[in-house]
Design an enzyme around this catalytic site. Structure first.
Site, short mmCIF file in Angstrom:
data_model
loop_
_atom_site.label_atom_id
_atom_site.label_comp_id
_atom_site.label_asym_id
_atom_site.label_seq_id
_atom_site.Cartn_x
_atom_site.Cartn_y
_atom_site.Cartn_z
N ASP A 58 9.14 -0.61 -5.68
CA ASP A 58 9.07 0.71 -6.31
C ASP A 58 8.06 0.75 -7.45
O ASP A 58 8.04 -0.13 -8.32
CB ASP A 58 10.47 1.08 -6.84
CG ASP A 58 10.50 2.43 -7.52
OD1 ASP A 58 10.27 3.44 -6.84
OD2 ASP A 58 10.73 2.46 -8.75
N GLU B 265 4.68 0.61 -3.64
CA GLU B 265 4.49 2.02 -3.97
C GLU B 265 3.55 2.06 -5.16
O GLU B 265 3.90 1.60 -6.25
CB GLU B 265 5.80 2.72 -4.32
CG GLU B 265 5.57 4.20 -4.62
CD GLU B 265 6.69 4.85 -5.42
OE1 GLU B 265 6.73 6.10 -5.48
OE2 GLU B 265 7.52 4.14 -6.01
#
Length: 570
Positions: A244, A281
């Site tokens: 993330d 990401e």
């Protein structure tokens, strides 16, 4: 059994287990330890640090009573695996399916998700990507407020539940990617501070304190996160990790955490004999993210690609507010389909500066692209999804593109249920301020913020998929379209060819149609509501979203809002 914990600044550490407090001894590099006989699998324990606590183990493998309870001893060797013939999956040529365990089914558990795997087998996806499963406060959360990163949310089924899910996926021929969060920890139930310098003394992002990756004591902090990644891949047989918001990792050391992680994962892949993937990401649009370590890159297998999403979304929805502004118009879509990104050093009006670098030479399979995902739906105030006509065209382009396609749960049948932001903080102050905090986070995105309260249980319940929709004709028809697209992508090498330099795109100056050439195949899309003729010679229709389709001297005629995959005669 030997208990160990890292607490380099503590003057005393005690272990609470079997109803007694036992002093621990300080060893090398700030590690405290003690050996206790008679401790078995499932026994509860906690630590006292300088008289404070009790605190759960920073590396706790199980939190049976939630984030505020004691840890429990968990023996990985007690689980019996049946995936011995599983050889793993490569990300190249794959289709990913993202899901949230809590809302994928009514029950919201790993076991209930297992019972829906046949649907994914028939859809022909190669990986499921599950949103974070670390323990969170309360009973519902997206997962990005996780703490106790080595444990698994008991609401979903705990560590054995996750292993059962992975085992079942492998038996079904599906790989598993786990979403993990290393750039911050949740605001509630985070007890790492008393143990050591896990955090820097500044905000690392909107979501919380920066993790200490390059300051004093950071060697052990880095090992904490790398060890966590290795645990999922080794002990839970996970096939890949989605990392993330890596742009929020603050690391100024010569070897970036991601490069160090990539090297460890490469070594582990050699040991376990199956491919292991790392998907970042990142909003940096920096090709170094996905370049191999030996080429001076950070070694990520792939990264999420927001530019493709934004261009597809604008083309099928007509929206152009906020960060969508630069992506409006088919020329932007043509650029991302052929170059991977829109912002390759160009000016970003949303950021007010130039952004990104060229991805020339990067194969498309290193860019994970989507039409919808948890962020792009859930970060809208009312969590609304694209309607079926938009999905039909968007999926057609996504699943014939040179990228690694990813679907979001329910997208394949045009689910009407929203995917809203929800949480269940225990502290009144956090619970009462969550809605206001969420609104502040998206200030300037161009939305009128009329979102439901994230803390209300109804917000969570509304986000659960309604599987009965699949039986309705319009939804079933869209599902068949997705199945056919994926099957054709796997059958025709041209459609999974990742070489961006071989993609050619033509667009109508009036913005009505787009023609994408994939080798000798023509992917023809009519965005207009009326019939249009595209300039392609006569040939064979391989797949069409609508009938009738006809070819004559004026070209290929497509009905309004339709597409066709077509092989012109040589």
């Amino acid at each position: 059994m030997i208990f160990e914990v890292w607490a380099p600044n503590a003057t005393s550490v005690e272990l609470m287990v079997l109803g007694a407090r036992r002093p621990m001894s300080l060893g090398a590099e700030g590690w405290w330890s003690t050996e206790v006989e008679g401790v078995e699998h499932g026994a509860g324990y906690a630590f006292m640090v300088d008289g404070g606590g009790p605190y759960p183990d920073p590396r706790t493998r199980r939190q049976p009573d939630g984030v505020f309870g004691p840890s429990a001893v968990y023996d990985h060797a007690r689980f019996t695996w049946s995936d011995h013939e599983w050889m793993g999956r490569d990300l190249r040529g794959a289709v990913i399916y993202e899901l949230h365990i809590g809302t994928f089914t009514t029950e919201g558990t790993f076991q209930a998700a297992i019972e829906r795997l046949q649907h994914l087998v028939e859809l022909c996806v190669d990986f499921v990507e599950i949103m974070p499963v670390a323990p969170v406060p309360g009973g519902r959360n997206w997962g990005y407020d996780g703490v106790d990163l080595y444990a698994v949310n008991e609401t979903y089924g705990g560590p054995d539940g996750l292993k059962s899910f992975v085992d079942a996926c492998h038996r079904a021929g599906i790989g598993v990617i786990l979403d993990v969060v290393y750039n911050h920890l949740g605001p509630s139930g985070n007890f790492l501070h008393p143990f050591g310098p896990y955090f820097a003394d500044y905000k690392g992002s909107y979501w919380g304190d920066a993790v200490n990756l390059d300051g004093p004591g950071s060697d052990e902090v880095r090992r904490y996160f790398i060890g966590n990644a290795v645990q999922w891949l080794r002990d839970y047989h996970i096939d890949g990790l989605r990392l993330d918001a890596v742009h929020a990792l603050h690391d100024n050391r010569a070897t970036h955490l991601l490069a160090e992680l990539a090297a460890e994962v490469d070594a582990l892949a050699c040991s376990v004999g199956r491919p292991l993937s790392l998907i970042a990401e990142s909003d940096l649009n920096d090709p170094r993210m996905v370049r191999p370590l030996e080429a001076g890159g950070l070694g990520m297998t792939a990264q999420w690609n927001d530019d493709v999403h934004h261009a597809l979304h604008c083309a099928v929805s007509g929206e152009s507010h906020g960060y969508y502004g630069d992506f409006a118009g088919l020329p932007a879509l043509a650029k991302v389909l052929t170059g991977g990104v829109l912002h390759d050093g160009s000016y970003s009006t949303f950021r007010g500066r130039s952004h990104g670098r060229s991805f020339a030479g990067v194969p498309g399979h290193r860019l994970v692209a989507c039409l919808q995902n948890h962020d792009q739906i859930g970060n809208r105030p009312v969590g609304d999804r694209l309607p079926i006509p938009a999905l039909k065209l968007g999926a057609g382009l996504l699943l014939t593109s040179p990228f690694t396609p990813m679907l979001f749960m329910g997208e394949e049948w045009g689910a009407r249920t929203p995917f809203l932001f929800f949480s269940d903080h225990m502290e009144p102050a956090l619970r009462e301020s969550e809605a206001e905090r969420r609104e502040r986070e998206f200030d300037g995105f161009g939305y009128v913020w009329d979102a439901p309260d994230p803390s209300e249980e109804e917000t969570f319940l509304r986000s659960k998929l309604d599987w009965s929709e699949v039986k309705e004709e319009a939804h079933w028809s869209l599902l068949c379209w997705y199945r056919d697209l994926i099957a054709l992508r796997k059958a025709l090498p041209e459609l999974s060819d990742p070489r961006l330099e071989r993609v050619r795109v033509e667009v109508d100056p009036l913005g009505k149609w787009l023609l994408m050439w994939r080798g000798t195949l023509a992917v023809c899309v009519n965005f207009a509501e009326e019939l249009v003729a595209l300039p392609v010679p006569a040939g064979t229709v391989l797949l069409t979203s609508d009938e009738p389709v006809a070819a004559d001297e004026d070209g290929l005629r497509l009905p309004g809002q339709s597409m066709v995959i077509y092989r012109p005669a040589r």
